[in-house]
Design a protein around this motif. Structure first.
Motif, PDB file in Angstrom:
ATOM      1  N   ASP A  72       0.858  -1.187   0.000  1.00 11.40           N
ATOM      2  CA  ASP A  72       0.000   0.000   0.000  1.00 11.40           C
ATOM      3  C   ASP A  72       0.898   1.242   0.000  1.00 11.40           C
ATOM      4  O   ASP A  72       1.750   1.405   0.883  1.00 11.40           O
ATOM      5  N   VAL A  73       0.688   2.107  -1.001  1.00  9.60           N
ATOM      6  CA  VAL A  73       1.548   3.297  -1.117  1.00  9.60           C
ATOM      7  C   VAL A  73       1.387   4.230   0.081  1.00  9.60           C
ATOM      8  O   VAL A  73       2.267   5.052   0.362  1.00  9.60           O
ATOM      9  N   ARG A  74       0.273   4.101   0.823  1.00  8.53           N
ATOM     10  CA  ARG A  74       0.062   4.951   1.982  1.00  8.53           C
ATOM     11  C   ARG A  74       1.025   4.629   3.117  1.00  8.53           C
ATOM     12  O   ARG A  74       1.182   5.408   4.045  1.00  8.53           O
ATOM     13  N   HIS A  75       1.687   3.460   3.034  1.00  7.12           N
ATOM     14  CA  HIS A  75       2.619   3.056   4.076  1.00  7.12           C
ATOM     15  C   HIS A  75       4.066   3.430   3.739  1.00  7.12           C
ATOM     16  O   HIS A  75       4.973   3.081   4.503  1.00  7.12           O
ATOM     17  N   PRO A  87      12.497   3.384  -2.324  1.00  6.34           N
ATOM     18  CA  PRO A  87      11.226   3.397  -1.592  1.00  6.34           C
ATOM     19  C   PRO A  87      11.219   2.388  -0.439  1.00  6.34           C
ATOM     20  O   PRO A  87      11.559   1.213  -0.629  1.00  6.34           O
ATOM     21  N   TYR A  88      10.851   2.863   0.742  1.00  2.00           N
ATOM     22  CA  TYR A  88      10.714   2.005   1.921  1.00  2.00           C
ATOM     23  C   TYR A  88       9.301   2.180   2.496  1.00  2.00           C
ATOM     24  O   TYR A  88       8.724   3.274   2.415  1.00  2.00           O
ATOM     25  N   VAL A  89       8.765   1.087   3.037  1.00  2.00           N
ATOM     26  CA  VAL A  89       7.431   1.124   3.632  1.00  2.00           C
ATOM     27  C   VAL A  89       7.523   0.754   5.108  1.00  2.00           C
ATOM     28  O   VAL A  89       8.433   0.026   5.546  1.00  2.00           O
ATOM     29  N   ARG A  90       6.565   1.270   5.858  1.00  2.00           N
ATOM     30  CA  ARG A  90       6.455   0.918   7.274  1.00  2.00           C
ATOM     31  C   ARG A  90       5.685  -0.397   7.407  1.00  2.00           C
ATOM     32  O   ARG A  90       4.675  -0.596   6.739  1.00  2.00           O
ATOM     33  N   VAL A  91       6.153  -1.265   8.276  1.00  2.00           N
ATOM     34  CA  VAL A  91       5.486  -2.539   8.570  1.00  2.00           C
ATOM     35  C   VAL A  91       4.890  -2.438   9.970  1.00  2.00           C
ATOM     36  O   VAL A  91       5.594  -2.105  10.930  1.00  2.00           O
ATOM     37  N   PHE A  92       3.602  -2.711  10.041  1.00  2.00           N
ATOM     38  CA  PHE A  92       2.890  -2.567  11.307  1.00  2.00           C
ATOM     39  C   PHE A  92       2.495  -3.937  11.859  1.00  2.00           C
ATOM     40  O   PHE A  92       2.268  -4.886  11.108  1.00  2.00           O
ATOM     41  N   THR A  93       2.414  -4.026  13.163  1.00  2.00           N
ATOM     42  CA  THR A  93       1.812  -5.185  13.826  1.00  2.00           C
ATOM     43  C   THR A  93       0.591  -4.697  14.584  1.00  2.00           C
ATOM     44  O   THR A  93       0.550  -3.568  15.074  1.00  2.00           O
TER      45      THR A  93
END
Length: 332
Positions: A72-75, A87-93
């Protein structure tokens, strides 16, 4: 100085304290029995993982990784992306700490049971097991207790003592039901669901534990409750409510109104009509819950509680996987 408080007679006060101690002792024994016979088996079958039964209400940042085409580009973390030129994305738990509410229908109809256990006992067993599983992981549980009307609101707290308090409240309601042979009219599940929506300020997981034998009109309040909370219907039933055996001439009693009627169960035509109407009621109930987006756990008085919870956990796990796969497909 004269006191205006009237003191209860010593004998009456002693009797009250003795009765409360007896109930508390019985509740403690019941919870200990559940811990040894049910929760220990669930720990082995679910491997201590209760996450398939309910979801948390928040997200915690766990890691950063390179962007992939299905993300998801929002992350995307634009600060890290600008610094590394990749490009880096945040990973959530998911944050599992949550509040769970038990919306308990303890009207007279849940006293019915054609076998060794009544629906009320199945309800208490389920609440005891789930509440203990949740509080062991630091989550909070609360309850709304309904009999003739909303009789008790137990705010969410954690700890084993709080689970005992919740079970004690259910036991007190059972004692009231024995003292009053009938209740005023049919169950008004719509009032209970409206009260639940008003009394739960934060998003929670809500277990509606009921046999859903109620006056009509509860469907809309259920839909409104779903808009804010994750709702799970725990539907209690007895096999005899679905199909009558050939027992000859027997009296049937409405547990909620006290009305009695003699029926000839030897009449095969009557038994077929009864089974057909029960099947139609079942289909309509399932369709209503599905339309509202509510997962349902069906608990029979003849069920093994462990097997029923494991079946439900497997269903939730499969739906979670399907939902994740669908989200990835849409993102791609």
């Amino acid at each position: 100085m004269k006191s205006w408080w009237r003191k209860a007679p010593a004998a009456a006060n002693d009797e009250r304290l003795a009765a409360e101690a007896a109930v508390a002792g019985g509740t403690e024994r019941a919870l200990r029995r559940l811990e040894w016979t049910v929760i220990r088996r669930l720990d082995g079958l679910l491997q201590g993982d209760y996450r398939t039964l309910m979801r948390g209400a928040g997200l915690d940042l766990a890691d950063l990784r390179e962007y992939q085409h299905h993300d998801d580009v929002r992350h995307i973390d634009w600060n890290v992306t600008a610094r590394l030129q990749t490009p880096y994305v945040r990973v959530f738990t998911e944050d599992r700490e949550m509040a769970a509410w038990f919306v308990l229908d303890l009207s007279r109809s849940v006293d019915f049971g054609s076998g060794l256990k009544a629906k009320r006992e199945i309800s208490a067993g389920f609440v005891g097991v789930l509440a203990r599983l949740l509080t062991r992981h630091g989550n909070r549980v609360g309850a709304l207790v309904y009999g003739n009307d909303l009789e008790a609101v137990i705010p969410p707290r954690s700890g084993r003592r709080h689970v005992l308090h919740l079970l004690h409240a259910m036991e007190r309601r059972a004692d009231k039901a024995e003292a009053a042979p009938t209740q005023k009219g049919m169950t008004r599940l719509d009032e209970l669901l409206k009260s639940a929506a008003n009394l739960m300020p934060r998003r929670s997981t809500v277990f509606v534990v009921s046999d859903f034998l109620s006056e009509p009109g509860w469907e809309k309040p259920l839909g409104q409750l779903v808009q804010r909370h994750e709702v799970i219907a725990v539907r209690l039933f007895d096999p005899l409510e679905l199909e009558l055996p050939d027992l000859g001439l027997v009296p049937l009693s409405d547990a909620e109104t006290g009305e009695q009627l003699w029926v000839d169960t030897h009449d095969s035509g009557f038994r077929k009509r009864f089974a057909r109407l029960a099947s139609e009621r079942e289909s309509a109930l399932r369709a209503t819950l599905a339309k509202a987006g509510v997962d349902a756990l069906e608990l029979s008085t003849s069920d093994d509680l462990v097997e029923a919870i494991v079946r439900f956990a497997d269903l939730r796990k499969r739906r979670t996987r399907i939902g994740s796969a669908g989200a990835k497909a849409v993102a791609a």
